[in-house]
Enzyme design. Structure first.
Site, mmCIF file in Angstrom:
data_model
loop_
_atom_site.group_PDB
_atom_site.id
_atom_site.type_symbol
_atom_site.label_atom_id
_atom_site.label_comp_id
_atom_site.label_asym_id
_atom_site.label_seq_id
_atom_site.Cartn_x
_atom_site.Cartn_y
_atom_site.Cartn_z
ATOM 1 N N THR A 268 0.835 -1.203 0.000
ATOM 2 C CA THR A 268 0.000 0.000 0.000
ATOM 3 C C THR A 268 0.869 1.253 0.000
ATOM 4 O OG1 THR A 268 -1.643 1.232 1.256
ATOM 5 C CG2 THR A 268 -0.200 -0.156 2.539
ATOM 6 N N LYS B 146 1.325 -4.147 6.511
ATOM 7 C CA LYS B 146 1.934 -4.173 5.174
ATOM 8 C C LYS B 146 3.431 -3.868 5.256
ATOM 9 C CE LYS B 146 -1.755 -4.716 2.485
ATOM 10 N NZ LYS B 146 -1.937 -5.848 1.575
ATOM 11 N N SER C 51 -2.020 3.232 10.385
ATOM 12 C CA SER C 51 -2.982 2.365 11.098
ATOM 13 C C SER C 51 -2.310 1.018 11.338
ATOM 14 C CB SER C 51 -4.252 2.141 10.258
ATOM 15 O OG SER C 51 -3.970 1.264 9.170
ATOM 16 N N TYR D 166 -3.426 -1.709 10.318
ATOM 17 C CA TYR D 166 -3.479 -2.382 9.008
ATOM 18 C C TYR D 166 -2.272 -1.971 8.160
ATOM 19 C CZ TYR D 166 -4.059 -2.277 4.025
ATOM 20 O OH TYR D 166 -3.787 -2.344 2.689
ATOM 21 N N HIS D 167 -2.077 -0.653 8.001
ATOM 22 C CA HIS D 167 -0.967 -0.200 7.160
ATOM 23 C C HIS D 167 0.372 -0.723 7.710
ATOM 24 C CE1 HIS D 167 -4.044 2.795 5.733
ATOM 25 N NE2 HIS D 167 -3.429 2.607 4.591
HETATM 26 P P1 NAD Z 1 -11.011 -7.451 -0.125
HETATM 27 O O1 NAD Z 1 -11.189 -7.460 1.352
HETATM 28 O O2 NAD Z 1 -12.191 -7.168 -0.986
HETATM 29 O O3 NAD Z 1 -10.405 -8.860 -0.589
HETATM 30 C C1 NAD Z 1 -9.457 -9.574 0.158
HETATM 31 C C2 NAD Z 1 -9.825 -11.056 0.078
HETATM 32 O O4 NAD Z 1 -8.865 -11.810 0.817
HETATM 33 C C3 NAD Z 1 -11.197 -11.341 0.696
HETATM 34 O O5 NAD Z 1 -12.004 -12.048 -0.217
HETATM 35 C C4 NAD Z 1 -10.874 -12.181 1.937
HETATM 36 O O6 NAD Z 1 -11.868 -13.138 2.217
HETATM 37 C C5 NAD Z 1 -9.533 -12.806 1.549
HETATM 38 N N1 NAD Z 1 -8.701 -13.143 2.711
HETATM 39 C C6 NAD Z 1 -8.326 -12.333 3.733
HETATM 40 N N2 NAD Z 1 -7.579 -12.994 4.618
HETATM 41 C C7 NAD Z 1 -7.450 -14.267 4.143
HETATM 42 C C8 NAD Z 1 -6.820 -15.439 4.618
HETATM 43 N N3 NAD Z 1 -6.140 -15.459 5.784
HETATM 44 N N4 NAD Z 1 -6.918 -16.573 3.897
HETATM 45 C C9 NAD Z 1 -7.600 -16.592 2.716
HETATM 46 N N5 NAD Z 1 -8.236 -15.515 2.215
HETATM 47 C C10 NAD Z 1 -8.156 -14.362 2.928
HETATM 48 O O7 NAD Z 1 -9.805 -6.451 -0.438
HETATM 49 P P2 NAD Z 1 -9.407 -5.739 -1.816
HETATM 50 O O8 NAD Z 1 -9.954 -4.374 -1.800
HETATM 51 O O9 NAD Z 1 -9.680 -6.636 -2.949
HETATM 52 O O10 NAD Z 1 -7.839 -5.612 -1.603
HETATM 53 C C11 NAD Z 1 -6.979 -6.655 -2.010
HETATM 54 C C12 NAD Z 1 -5.552 -6.326 -1.576
HETATM 55 O O11 NAD Z 1 -5.143 -5.119 -2.191
HETATM 56 C C13 NAD Z 1 -5.359 -6.162 -0.082
HETATM 57 O O12 NAD Z 1 -4.170 -6.778 0.326
HETATM 58 C C14 NAD Z 1 -5.268 -4.664 0.099
HETATM 59 O O13 NAD Z 1 -4.474 -4.361 1.187
HETATM 60 C C15 NAD Z 1 -4.661 -4.211 -1.208
HETATM 61 N N6 NAD Z 1 -5.073 -2.842 -1.566
HETATM 62 C C16 NAD Z 1 -6.388 -2.538 -1.758
HETATM 63 C C17 NAD Z 1 -6.754 -1.239 -2.095
HETATM 64 C C18 NAD Z 1 -8.185 -0.826 -2.306
HETATM 65 O O14 NAD Z 1 -8.434 0.390 -2.498
HETATM 66 N N7 NAD Z 1 -9.141 -1.724 -2.312
HETATM 67 C C19 NAD Z 1 -5.759 -0.259 -2.214
HETATM 68 C C20 NAD Z 1 -4.425 -0.596 -2.013
HETATM 69 C C21 NAD Z 1 -4.097 -1.901 -1.673
HETATM 70 N N1 USQ Z 2 -11.645 9.680 4.083
HETATM 71 C C1 USQ Z 2 -12.531 10.719 4.161
HETATM 72 N N2 USQ Z 2 -13.858 10.416 4.182
HETATM 73 C C2 USQ Z 2 -14.327 9.138 4.106
HETATM 74 C C3 USQ Z 2 -13.403 8.089 4.008
HETATM 75 C C4 USQ Z 2 -12.060 8.390 4.015
HETATM 76 O O1 USQ Z 2 -12.161 11.899 4.220
HETATM 77 O O2 USQ Z 2 -15.544 8.955 4.135
HETATM 78 C C5 USQ Z 2 -10.200 9.988 4.028
HETATM 79 C C6 USQ Z 2 -9.373 9.259 5.088
HETATM 80 O O3 USQ Z 2 -9.343 9.986 6.282
HETATM 81 C C7 USQ Z 2 -8.016 9.141 4.397
HETATM 82 C C8 USQ Z 2 -8.366 9.040 2.920
HETATM 83 O O4 USQ Z 2 -9.710 9.515 2.790
HETATM 84 O O5 USQ Z 2 -7.287 10.309 4.574
HETATM 85 C C9 USQ Z 2 -8.284 7.635 2.358
HETATM 86 O O6 USQ Z 2 -9.113 6.784 3.143
HETATM 87 P P1 USQ Z 2 -9.677 5.416 2.557
HETATM 88 O O7 USQ Z 2 -10.553 4.777 3.576
HETATM 89 O O8 USQ Z 2 -10.223 5.625 1.187
HETATM 90 O O9 USQ Z 2 -8.313 4.609 2.325
HETATM 91 P P2 USQ Z 2 -7.337 3.911 3.364
HETATM 92 O O10 USQ Z 2 -7.874 3.828 4.718
HETATM 93 O O11 USQ Z 2 -5.987 4.516 3.206
HETATM 94 O O12 USQ Z 2 -7.317 2.418 2.804
HETATM 95 C C10 USQ Z 2 -7.589 2.091 1.433
HETATM 96 C C11 USQ Z 2 -7.739 0.575 1.352
HETATM 97 C C12 USQ Z 2 -6.433 -0.069 1.787
HETATM 98 C C13 USQ Z 2 -5.286 0.478 0.953
HETATM 99 C C14 USQ Z 2 -5.225 1.996 0.990
HETATM 100 C C15 USQ Z 2 -4.256 2.582 -0.017
HETATM 101 O O13 USQ Z 2 -8.804 0.140 2.211
HETATM 102 O O14 USQ Z 2 -6.529 -1.477 1.639
HETATM 103 O O15 USQ Z 2 -4.079 -0.037 1.429
HETATM 104 O O16 USQ Z 2 -6.529 2.526 0.596
HETATM 105 S S1 USQ Z 2 -3.429 4.026 0.613
HETATM 106 O O17 USQ Z 2 -4.454 4.998 0.998
HETATM 107 O O18 USQ Z 2 -2.579 4.509 -0.434
HETATM 108 O O19 USQ Z 2 -2.698 3.592 1.784
#
Ligand code: NAD
Ligand code: USQ
Length: 387
Positions: free
Chosen positions: A144, A185, A179, A181-182
């Protein structure tokens, strides 16, 4: 190529599986459906109705004649994962299978611990399975952009060359994630860099920005192939949330001043980037990092763009600056480099009125499924959640 997609039931995993299958790759997906369970826990649901994975895969076969292998289980269970990797012998593994919500990881101690164990231990199992059974396999790991935080200097792609007391070295770029979560990663990145060094396996971290959109070329074949679309305060990402809020007529939830700037990309570009990384693998033993986003926006600017497009669609969109539930800078320098994937040939889909309008139309199609209770942010970074 033989490619395993971990997390293949998720927002990005399912469209990636279809995309790679459509391009002639032999695809297997792995998922334990934990994402569907977290929805149940939160009383939330994808705006776009999603079929069970097995039904999606059958439908895909019916429409295209292409087969996708399905494996249901937990990446944390090595007795489940090891035989899949051993027998499928993937040439590339795309790893999406993690708990990916920052707010979910900040609910309380239990959710923080769960997120880090699920993500870090799962990824370590994947690395061991590769080293033991398919050492040539290329791991394409979703990281991320949030690993870097918001430093007051340009963000490089994974590494930075530093001069210190007359000596120079190229070192991992400093990490300041926002966070638990972050942070998971960041821990993954450290583990994978180490695994590449000790075992000579190869890995690409795709440090991805926030993804928006829902439709891909493959899902256009049939609406029932569409991927999930989250808008709730825990799993919904910012632009997808704003588009839903615009349609149902609740004010856009900008947290704080709205100057938070992040990298963003269209879901179609996620798929293209992943394939580009697969087709251009690193050398054995190499750990590399690509920053995967196409444009930078502040949250406030996105709200204004949604307001503008909403107006053109006949929607009256208002904007609320809510007290920020997160601890983050709301006004900061942000300039991240993203030249690696462009250099490999990525042709970005930039954010446009047309794209925003097309997502608004899809949201309108399902607007009767929006639960207003889920829109407000529900997790506060400043509280441990234990009281
Ligand atoms: P998502 O939650 O929709 O999909 C993740 C999938 O992984 C889910 O189907 C879940 O059931 C599965 N999973 C989680 N833990 C598991 C485990 N222990 N064993 C087997 N399956 C498991 O998420 P997404 O939005 O598709 O994101 C996918 C990846 O991309 C994540 O790693 C996320 O951090 C990264 N990412 C997403 C975004 C975004 O904006 N959606 C942005 C940047 C990075
Ligand atoms: N935000 C708002 N209003 C909202 C939701 C979010 O202002 O209703 C703000 C948040 O405070 C933050 C930004 O928008 O500053 C992004 O928030 P987000 O929830 O869209 O994204 P984030 O929490 O960072 O997480 C998402 C994905 C995560 C991925 C990440 C990429 O859930 O899996 O890793 O985006 S990044 O942001 O580059 O880290």
């Amino acid at each position: 190529m033989r490619i395993l997609v971990l997390g293949g039931d998720g927002y990005l995993g399912w469209p990636t599986a279809m995309y790679l299958s459509q391009r002639g790759h032999d695809v297997g997906v792995v998922d334990n459906f934990s994402r569907r369970l977290w929805d149940n826990e939160l009383g939330a649901e994808s705006l776009v109705p999603i079929l069970p994975l097995q039904e999606r895969v059958d439908l895909w076969k019916e429409l295209t004649g292409k087969h996708i292998d399905v494996h249901i289980g937990d990446l944390n269970d090595y007795t489940f994962l090891e035989p899949i990797v051993r027998d499928f012998k993937p040439e590339a593994i795309v790893h999406y299978g993690e708990q990916r919500s920052a707010p979910y990881s900040m609910i309380d101690r239990r959710h923080a611990v769960f997120t880090q164990v699920n993500n870090v231990a799962g990824t370590l199992n994947v690395a061991y399975a590769i080293a033991d059974h398919v050492p040539d396999c290329h791991l394409v790991k979703l990281g991320t952009m949030g690993e870097y935080g918001t430093p007051n200097i340009d963000i490089e792609e994974g590494f930075i060359t530093i001069e210190h007391k007359g000596r120079t070295d190229t070192l991992p770029y400093p990490k300041q994630p926002g966070s638990f979560y972050h942070l998971s990663k960041v821990h993954d990145s450290h583990n994978l860099m180490f695994c590449c060094k000790i075992w000579g396996i190869r890995s690409t971290d795709l440090n991805q920005g926030v993804v928006y959109g829902v439709e891909t070329d493959e899902s256009k074949l049939d609406e029932r192939l569409r991927t999930r679309f989250d808008y709730d305060g825990v799993f919904g990402t910012v632009l997808n949330r704003f588009l839903v809020q615009a349609v149902v007529g609740t004010p856009l939830t900008v947290y704080g001043k709205g100057g938070q700037t992040r990298g963003f990309l269209d879901i179609r570009d996620t798929l293209a980037c992943v394939e580009l990384a697969i087709l251009n693998p690193p050398k054995q033993g190499e750990y590399r990092v690509f920053n995967q986003f196409t444009e930078q926006f502040s949250v406030g600017d996105l709200a204004l763009a949604v307001q503008e497009t909403g107006k053109a669609c006949g929607l009256e969109v208002t904007i609320d600056n809510l007290a920020n539930p997160r601890v983050e800078s709301e006004d900061h320098y942000y300039n991240a480099i993203n030249t690696c994937l462009l250099g490999l040939g990525l042709q970005p889909h930039y954010l446009s009125d047309t794209l925003l309008e097309s997502v608004i139309h899809i949201v309108q199609q399902y607007s009767n499924r929006v639960n207003p209770r889920l829109i407000q942010p529900a997790v506060n970074w400043r509280e441990t959640g234990s009281k």
